[in-house]
Design an enzyme around this catalytic site. Structure first.
Site, PDB file in Angstrom:
ATOM      1  N   LYS B 717       1.359  -8.083  -4.101  1.00 24.89           N
ATOM      2  CA  LYS B 717       2.722  -7.675  -4.452  1.00 24.89           C
ATOM      3  C   LYS B 717       3.195  -6.621  -3.445  1.00 24.89           C
ATOM      4  O   LYS B 717       2.446  -6.214  -2.566  1.00 24.89           O
ATOM      5  CB  LYS B 717       2.736  -7.073  -5.864  1.00 24.89           C
ATOM      6  CG  LYS B 717       2.349  -8.081  -6.939  1.00 24.89           C
ATOM      7  CD  LYS B 717       2.714  -7.590  -8.330  1.00 24.89           C
ATOM      8  CE  LYS B 717       1.545  -6.945  -9.006  1.00 24.89           C
ATOM      9  NZ  LYS B 717       1.764  -6.780 -10.461  1.00 24.89           N
ATOM     10  N   GLY B 720       5.635  -1.016  -0.166  1.00 24.77           N
ATOM     11  CA  GLY B 720       6.320  -0.089   0.752  1.00 24.77           C
ATOM     12  C   GLY B 720       7.010   1.098   0.130  1.00 24.77           C
ATOM     13  O   GLY B 720       6.882   2.223   0.604  1.00 24.77           O
ATOM     14  N   GLU B 721       7.782   0.864  -0.925  1.00 25.39           N
ATOM     15  CA  GLU B 721       8.556   1.948  -1.517  1.00 25.39           C
ATOM     16  C   GLU B 721       7.852   2.623  -2.689  1.00 25.39           C
ATOM     17  O   GLU B 721       8.206   3.734  -3.077  1.00 25.39           O
ATOM     18  CB  GLU B 721       9.900   1.396  -2.023  1.00 25.39           C
ATOM     19  CG  GLU B 721      10.762   0.809  -0.940  1.00 25.39           C
ATOM     20  CD  GLU B 721      11.851  -0.065  -1.534  1.00 25.39           C
ATOM     21  OE1 GLU B 721      12.969   0.417  -1.682  1.00 25.39           O
ATOM     22  OE2 GLU B 721      11.570  -1.240  -1.853  1.00 25.39           O
TER      23      GLU B 721
END
Lengths: 289, 768
Positions: B717, B720-721
C-alpha cells in the site's frame, strides 16, 4: 573589490592605511559577506587576517587566557585551556550558527558584529574580557561596554582598527561562570534569550556577580540592579528568584514574530537568570543542580 | 519466495546523490541561456493600472521582458487539478501568468530575461508599475463574513468560498445525535506551514522557433506539467516536452502540476527571446510565492455511548486557501474523507469543507493533503471522549477503528487493515501502560500520547488517476522500462524496478527504468497521493506478466515445446523435464532475445490502467517533556507504526517514515508562518522558519507491521505521506498527559504553551 591576505599585524595596518578607510577586515566573514551581498555594508578592499600566526594563538600568559582574534569558534570550544577555565565560553561558542559556521567564524567577529544576541560574545561578556586593539596610533585595551555602539554597530571601525586578541583574567577557585540559552532550535537559530553570569562565592554568599542578558537592549546588557543586590546575599533559591526579578529592571526586550513576544521574554528572563546562577552554584559545589 | 520484493535493495540513484554527480534543474545550463528574475506585487490586493518597462528595456544585457501585455491571458490552475478533475465537477481556473489584479504580496507582475541574473535583478527594479490598492482580507473567519472584501469576484461571486462547499454524508447525524450519552465538541486552529523542500522551484525552458518547447523542471508530475504548459500557450501538446534532469530535490506536494509558476515564466520569456531561459526561485520566493499547507480552523463534535461506541461525528472545516484555488477544494475533500470519515467505524458522519479565498499566498498540497489537519480534529474529540468516560485512550481507539469490509463512505472496500496492530505496537514501544496518566509534578513533566489515522494509496476514483508505461526486452535480454514518473526522493524508481524485475523474472542488476521525461514514457499522473509505488507497481505487475507471457510463448514456438512447460527465472528460460517431452537446458534470455531479434521480433508490451485503491493505516505514540517555567516542549520519542501492506523495500519505507515524523514534530511544536499586515509573511528563509534539525529529532522507532493487502502490488500500500499524519495529534495528546492542558491551537511554541500554563497554574511556576 580587492582581497588582500595579510601575514602580520603590521601588514594589516599598512593595507588599511592604503585603502584610506574603505577597507574592511575579514576574519570568518560569516556575517560580513552576507552584509556586503545584501548591500548593508560596503568595502572596496577586504583584508584577510586569518593567516597571521599570532592571531591564531590561544595561550595562558601572566594570569590571563589570551585568545587570538582570528581563532575560530571551533578552535576555541575545543581548546583544553578554554575548557578548563571557561566551560561556559566553550558552550557559548558551540551555539553560534552551526558547526560549519563555527569552523570559520571568530569570537572577535562575534563581538565586533555587535548583534545583541550573539552567543559567544554573550558568554564572553561576563568574564571581564579586555580587547586588545591596534591602529595607527598604537595599541590599547577596551572593556566590554566600550565595544558596543548600538544594535549591530560596533565602536570599532574595522576599516582602521584591528583587534589582535582577547585577554581574559583566569578565575580564582571560588569563581565560576555560566551561560544559558532559551532556544527554538539548537543550530542555525538566534536564541529567544541568553543569559551569562560569573560570580565569586565565599562561605555560601556571593562576593560579587557579573550578570548579562540579551537580546534585551544594546549588546550584552548588564543586569546592574541584580548584580548590586546580589553582593553579600546567601546562595539560595530565594536569592536567585529575587535576582531574576531584579534583572527585569534593566531589560527591555522587543517582540519578534518568531523568537517570542516581549511578554514571553519578560516571563522567562527571570527563569534564565535563576538557572544561570544555579549553574554557578552547582559548579562550585555550593548547591545541587 | 521473492528475489527482490521485500528486500533492502540500495537505492539506484544513491551514487549520483551521494557523490554530487546528480543533475538537478539548477545544474542545467544550455548554450545561449538567459537568466530570469520576477517582479512581484508589494500589495496584498491591488489593481495593476499600468506597467512601464522602457527603462528596464534600455539596460545592456536585458533581452526579454514579459508582462500581461505580451503573454497569454489564458486562465489556468498551477496544480494538476486543472486536468484531473472528474466531471461533473469542474476545475477552478482562476490564475493567469501576470494578472490584472494582484491578490497577495508576491503575486507575479512582470519578468525579465537577461544575460546574467544580476542584470535581470537590476532590471526588474527599473520597471515602473502603478497600482490602485484594493481592500484586502487575510483571516478565514473575516473572509467568510458578509461584506468581506472579495478576493475572486469572478470565481466566487458574493463570497470568498472557493469551489463550493464539499459535503460528506453518511447516515443521519441529526437523527442519531441524541443516541449519544457523552459528547465532545471543540474547535482546532491550525497554522499555515511550508514544505521547505531542499530544491527551490525552477525551470529551464528552451523554445525553438519551429514550435517545439523543451522544459527542464522541478515538477513532481512531468506529464500534467506538459499538458498545462501546452494549454496555457495554446501549443500542440506533442510539441511540449517536460523533463526532470532527472533529480528533484523534494516535492512534498508543492509542485503537483507546475512548480509554482517557474515553467510558465521561463517558457514565456524563452518564447519571446527565442533563447533558453533559466528561472530558479530564490529561497525567499519559494517561501513567499508558492503553495503552503492550509491553515484554518476545524469545528468538530463527536457523540458516543457510555461503553465508548462512537455514534456520530460532525465536522466543519474552514481552510485558508489564499489568493487562488490551486488544490483548495480538492484538499478540503480529502481532509474530510481521510481525516474525519475514514479512521473510525461511525454510522453517522457529516462533514462540510470550505476552502476560503484570502489575500495571502496560496495554500495547496503538502504531504498528507488535508488528512493531517482532519486527523488532528478527530483525535482531539476522541481523546476528549476517553477523558470524560475515564477510559483508556488506546482502548477507546481499538474499539472503534474501521474494520475490513466496513460499510464506509469511500467508494472502494477496506480489503485490509492492521490499524489495531499499529496502535498496540506503538503503545508497547512507548511504554503506554506504565507511563500514561502518571501524575507529574515539578518543573519538568513527562507524558505520552497516541493518535492514529488513514490515508489513500492514490487519488482514484476521486480524481482522474491512471498510469501508462512501456516495457521491452533488449536484444541482449535485459529489461528496459519506460514511464514518465518522476523521482522526487523516496526511492520509488528503485522500488518499482524491484517489482518489474521480480515480475518478469530477470536480474535487477541489468534492468533499467527510464523516467522523469514526457518524451520517454506515455501519460502518467505523476507522484502525489502516496501513489507511485502502489499504482505504477500495480501496472508493472500487469504488463510485466504480459511481457513474460509474450517471451515464453515465443520461446515455446522456438524450442518446439509447450508453453506451460516453460518459465522465466532470473533471466533464464527454464524447461520442466516432468511436464515436457523434451528436457531442455536452461537458456539465457539474452540468447533467446537475440534469436528473436534475428527474426525481427522485440518483446514489447505497454499498458494503461486506473489503479485500485487501498487505505494505508498508521498509529504513532509520542513521549514528551514539558518545561513548566519556559513552556518548552521537547519530543523525546515517537513510535511510528505503519500498515503499508507488504514493504517492497523496507529500508526505503523507514526513510519515508523518519522524514515524515520530522515534519510532524515541526508541525506540532515549531513551524508556523506568521503574517504581518502590509509586509506579508515573516518567514522568508530557513533562518526564519523553525524546521527541526537533527538536534531536535526524537528517537524514532519505526514499526512496519506484518501486513498484506489483496489489491496492492505484491500486497503493498502507499506510504509517502502517511508518516506525519498521526504525529502531531500524538504529541498534543502527550503534552496533555504531561501537564493536563489540551492545546486547540498549533504549533505548541514555548510562548503559546507558557501562556496556557500560567492561565491554569497561575504565575508562580517555580514551586509547583
Amino acid at each position: 573589490m580587492k582581497y588582500l591576505i595579510a601575514n602580520s599585524t603590521a601588514e594589516v595596518l599598512e593595507f588599511l592605511k592604503e585603502a584610506g578607510g574603505t577597507a574592511s577586515i575579514l576574519a570568518g566573514g560569516t556575517d560580513l559577506i552576507l552584509d556586503i551581498e545584501s548591500g548593508k555594508k560596503k568595502a572596496d578592499t577586504l583584508v584577510d587576517v586569518t593567516r597571521i600566526p599570532e592571531l591564531k594563538k590561544i595561550e595562558e600568559v601572566d594570569g590571563f587566557l589570551e585568545i587570538g582574534a582570528a581563532a575560530t569558534l571551533t578552535e576555541i570550544q575545543k581548546n583544553p585551556l578554554v575548557r578548563k577555565y571557561f566551560p561556559s565560553l566553550a558552550k557559548g561558542c558551540k551555539t553560534v550558527g552551526s558547526s560549519l559556521i563555527q569552523n570559520v567564524a571568530t569570537l572577535a567577529g562575534n563581538v565586533i558584529t555587535a548583534q545583541p544576541a550573539a552567543d559567544a560574545g554573550m558568554a564572553l561578556s561576563v568574564l571581564d574580557p579586555r580587547f586588545v586593539l591596534v591602529d595607527e596610533e598604537g595599541t590599547r585595551e577596551c572593556g566590554v561596554d566600550e565595544m558596543y555602539a548600538g544594535f549591530g554597530v560596533s565602536t570599532l571601525d574595522s576599516g582602521r582598527t584591528l583587534m589582535t586578541k582577547i585577554k581574559i583574567p583566569l578565575p580564582n577557585k571560588n569563581e565560576a561562570a555560566s551561560f544559558q540559552r532559551l532556544e527554538l532550535r539548537k543550530s542555525l537559530s538566534l536564541p529567544m534569550l541568553n543569559v551569562a553570569a560569573m560570580a565569586s562565592i565565599k562561605d555560601g554568599k556571593f562576593e560579587w556577580v557579573r550578570l548579562r542578558m540579551a537580546p534585551v537592549g544594546k549588546g550584552p546588557v548588564r543586569a546592574a540592579e541584580a548584580e548590586e543586590w546580589l553582593v553579600g546575599k546567601e546562595v539560595s533559591a530565594e536569592t536567585f528568584k529575587k535576582a531574576g526579578e531584579l534583572a527585569l529592571e534593566n531589560a527591555n526586550p522587543r517582540s519578534n514574530p518568531l523568537r517570542g513576544s516581549k511578554e514571553y521574554r519578560e516571563s522567562t528572563l527571570p527563569v534564565m537568570v535563576r538557572r544561570a546562577l544555579l549553574e554557578i552554584a552547582t559548579q562550585l559545589n555550593v548547591m545541587e543542580g | 519466495m521473492t528475489k527482490y520484493v521485500g528486500k533492502n535493495i540500495p537505492r539506484l540513484d544513491g551514487y549520483d546523490k551521494a557523490t554530487g554527480r546528480g543533475l538537478y534543474t539548477t545544474d542545467v545550463n544550455l548554450p545561449h541561456m538567459l537568466h530570469a528574475a520576477v517582479l512581484r506585487s508589494p500589495y496584498a490586493h491591488a489593481k495593476v493600472v499600468s506597467i512601464d518597462v522602457s527603462e528596464a528595456e534600455k539596460m545592456d544585457g536585458v533581452v526579454a521582458i514579459a508582462t500581461r501585455d505580451n503573454t497569454p491571458r489564458t486562465y489556468f490552475n498551477v496544480t494538476a487539478s486543472m486536468i484531473l478533475t472528474v466531471p461533473p465537477a469542474k476545475p477552478v481556473l482562476d490564475q493567469q501568468i501576470f494578472p490584472d489584479v494582484v491578490r497577495y504580496i508576491g503575486d507575479e507582475v512582470a519578468a525579465v530575461a537577461a544575460e546574467t541574473l544580476e542584470i535581470a535583478k537590476e532590471a526588474i527594479k527599473k520597471i515602473k508599475v502603478v497600482y490602485e490598492e484594493l481592500p484586502a482580507v487575510y483571516d478565514v473567519e473575516e473572509a467568510m463574513k458578509d461584506g468581506a472584501p472579495q478576493v475572486q469576484p469572478d470565481f466566487s461571486p458574493g463570497n470568498n468560498l472557493c469551489g463550493g462547499v464539499i459535503k460528506i454524508r453518511q447516515g443521519d447525524v441529526d437523527a442519531a445525535w441524541d443516541e449519544g450519552e457523552v459528547y465532545a465538541e471543540h474547535t482546532m486552529y491550525l497554522p499555515r506551514v511550508k514544505q521547505a523542500q531542499l530544491e527551490t522551484h525552477g525551470a529551464v525552458a528552451s523554445y525553438n522557433p519551429d514550435g517545439n518547447l523543451k522544459v527542464y523542471s522541478t515538477t513532481q508530475t512531468p506529464y500534467p506539467c506538459k499538458v498545462i504548459i501546452a494549454t496555457v500557450f495554446g501549443m500542440p501538446s506533442s510539441y511540449v516536452r517536460v523533463k526532470n534532469p532527472p533529480h528533484v530535490g523534494g516535492g512534498f506536494g508543492v509542485r503537483i502540476g507546475i512548480s509554482a509558476k517557474a515553467e510558465l515564466i521561463a517558457s514565456a520569456l524563452s518564447i519571446i527571446a527565442k533563447r533558453p531561459v533559466k528561472y530558479i526561485y530564490s529561497r525567499e520566493e519559494d517561501f513567499l510565492a508558492s503553495d503552503t499547507r492550509h491553515g484554518g480552523l476545524i469545528k468538530c463534535r463527536l457523540a458516543a455511548k457510555k461503553d465508548g461506541t462512537f455514534v456520530a461525528l460532525d465536522a466543519k472545516a474552514c481552510m485558508n486557501t489564499g489568493a487562488y484555488a490551486t488544490f483548495g477544494p480538492d484538499l478540503v475533500a480529502v481532509l474530510g474523507a481521510c481525516g474525519i470519515a475514514g479512521i473510525y467505524g461511525i454510522p453517522n458522519i457529516r462533514y462540510d469543507g470550505h476552502a476560503i479565498y484570502t489575500n495571502q499566498q496560496t495554500a495547496g498540497a503538502f504531504r498528507g493533503y488535508g488528512t493531517p489537519q482532519g486527523t488532528i480534529a478527530t483525535e482531539m474529540c476522541v481523546d476528549s471522549i476517553a477523558k470524560q468516560l475515564g477510559m483508556d485512550a488506546l482502548e477507546l481507539r481499538l474499539k472503534n477503528t474501521t474494520r475490513v469490509g466496513a460499510d464506509w463512505w469511500f467508494p472502494y472496500p477496506v480489503k485490509s487493515t492492521y490499524l489495531n496492530e499499529c496502535l498496540e505496537q506503538c503503545a508497547e514501544s512507548i511504554g503506554w501502560k506504565e507511563k500514561r496518566g502518571k501524575k507529574q509534578t515539578g518543573t519538568i513533566r513527562r507524558g505520552v500520547g497516541i493518535a492514529c489515522g488513514t490515508h489513500v494509496s492514490n487519488a482514484a476514483p476521486f480524481c482522474v488517476d491512471y498510469d501508462a508505461a512501456y516495457m521491452r526486452i533488449e536484444s541482449d535480454g535485459t529489461l528496459h522500462v519506460a514511464s514518465s514518473i518522476p523521482e522526487i526522493g523516496p526511492g520509488v524508481t528503485t522500488g518499482l524496478l524491484q517489482i518489474a524485475a521480480e515480475t518478469v523474472g530477470v536480474p535487477l542488476e541489468t534492468s533499467r527504468l527510464a523516467y522523469g521525461d514526457t518524451d520517454v514514457g506515455p501519460f502518467d499522473i505523476g507522484s502525489h497521493a502516496s501513489r507511485t509505488l502502489y499504482a505504477v507497481g500495480h501496472l508493472f505487475v500487469k504488463i510485466g506478466k504480459e511481457l513474460k507471457k509474450q517471451i515464453l510463448e515465443w520461446a515455446a514456438k522456438f524450442l518446439y515445446v509447450d508453453v506451460e512447460t516453460l518459465d522465466l527465472v532470473d533471466g533464464e528460460i527454464i524447461g520442466s523435464c516432468e511436464k515436457s517431452r523434451l528436457c531442455i537446458k536452461p537458456m539465457p534470455l539474452g540468447e533467446l532475445a537475440y534469436e528473436a531479434h534475428l527474426r525481427g521480433k522485440q518483446f514489447l508490451v505497454h499498458g494503461c490502467e486506473v489503479p485500485p485503491n487501498s487505505p494505508p493505516w498508521h498509529a504513532h505514540a509520542a513521549e514528551v517533556e514539558v518545561d513548566m517555567e519556559t513552556g518548552m516542549v521537547k519530543v523525546l520519542k515517537v513510535a511510528a507504526a505503519h500498515d503499508v501492506g507488504v514493504a517492497i523495500n523496507p529500508v526505503l519505507v523507514e526513510g519515508q517514515i523518519e522524514g515524515a515524523v520530522a515534519m510532524g514534530v515541526g508541525y506540532a511544536i515549531r513551524e508556523e508562518m506568521t503574517y504581518e499586515e502590509g509586509k506579508g509573511f515573516y518567514n522568508d528563509s530557513y533562518h526564519k522558519y523553525m524546521l527541526p534539525t537533527m538536534d531536535e529529532m526524537p528517537e524514532i522507532d519505526t514499526i512496519i507491521v506484518d501486513a498484506f493487502d489483496p489489491a496492492g502490488p505484491y500486497g503493498a500500500k502507499g506510504i509517502g505521506e502517511c508518516g506525519l499524519v498521526p504525529t502531531a495529534p500524538a504529541i498534543i495528546s502527550a503534552v496533555e498527559d504531561a501537564i493536563g492542558i489540551r492545546f486547540y491551537e498549533m504549533p505548541m511554541t514555548p510562548g503559546r504553551v507558557l501562556k496556557k500554563i500560567k492561565e491554569v497554574y497561575g504565575d508562580d511556576l517555580e514551586n509547583l
